[in-house]
Write a protein that holds these residues in place. Structure first.
Motif, short mmCIF file in Angstrom:
data_model
loop_
_atom_site.label_atom_id
_atom_site.label_comp_id
_atom_site.label_asym_id
_atom_site.label_seq_id
_atom_site.Cartn_x
_atom_site.Cartn_y
_atom_site.Cartn_z
N ARG A 72 -0.09 0.80 -13.99
CA ARG A 72 0.34 1.14 -12.62
C ARG A 72 0.13 2.63 -12.32
N ALA A 78 -8.13 -0.20 -4.26
CA ALA A 78 -7.22 -0.71 -3.22
C ALA A 78 -7.06 -2.23 -3.36
N ASN A 79 -8.15 -2.93 -3.65
CA ASN A 79 -8.07 -4.39 -3.83
C ASN A 79 -7.20 -4.74 -5.03
N MET A 96 -4.77 -2.93 -6.18
CA MET A 96 -3.39 -2.65 -5.76
C MET A 96 -2.83 -3.82 -4.97
N ILE A 97 -3.62 -4.33 -4.04
CA ILE A 97 -3.17 -5.44 -3.19
C ILE A 97 -2.95 -6.68 -4.06
N GLY A 157 0.26 -6.68 -5.61
CA GLY A 157 1.40 -6.67 -4.69
C GLY A 157 1.87 -5.28 -4.30
N TYR A 158 1.06 -4.25 -4.60
CA TYR A 158 1.42 -2.90 -4.15
C TYR A 158 0.92 -2.74 -2.72
N ARG A 159 1.50 -1.81 -2.01
CA ARG A 159 1.05 -1.57 -0.65
C ARG A 159 -0.17 -0.66 -0.63
N HIS A 160 -1.08 -0.96 0.27
CA HIS A 160 -2.19 -0.03 0.50
C HIS A 160 -2.33 0.21 1.99
N LEU A 161 -2.08 1.43 2.42
CA LEU A 161 -2.06 1.74 3.86
C LEU A 161 -3.02 2.87 4.18
N SER A 162 -4.00 3.06 3.33
CA SER A 162 -4.85 4.24 3.52
C SER A 162 -6.33 3.87 3.45
#
Ligand SMILES: [Zn+2]
Ligand SMILES: [Zn+2]
Length: 113
Positions: free
Chosen positions: A13, A58-59, A61-62, A65-70
């Motif tokens: 992580r 980012a994929n 992370m998604i 289940g982590y958030r990706h907002l960038s």
């Protein structure tokens, strides 16, 4: 700042989120027009892989289940890359060396392998 360039699923992580943040920082550095020579000399970055690497991280992370907002703009990054007065296309991270260094530093990443 460092792009490990190992398969994203191997990253713990901390290292997954860390490399992702560092890619955004690297783009920030490029927006300021700062030199990349030190990072290149130390084999830390692969400039023309930034977009693909960002999206792979980012994929992952998604998927976890982590958030990706960038999101990152490939047009903007490509424009920045082309603005450098030296050639960046052939700059590659030595993935074997980088994997070795990551596993040396992090048992969790090493155990995920
Ligand atoms: Zn992002
Ligand atoms: Zn790790």
């Amino acid at each position: 700042m460092r792009m490990w360039m190992v398969a994203p699923r191997i990253l713990c992580r901390k290292h997954l989120l860390g490399e992702h943040v560092e890619i955004h920082m690297l783009v920030g550095t490029m927006k300021k027009g700062h030199s990349l020579k030190g990072y290149i000399a130390n084999n830390l970055i692969e400039p023309w892989a930034i977009i693909q690497r960002h999206n792979d991280l980012a994929n992952e992370m998604i998927n976890r289940g982590y958030r990706h907002l960038s999101p990152i703009s490939s047009m903007q990054v490509n424009t920045l890359l082309m603005s450098y007065p030296y050639e960046l296309k052939d700059v590659r991270v030595d993935v074997r060396a980088s994997t070795f260094e990551l596993f040396r530093r992090c048992n969790e990443c090493s155990n995920r392998h």
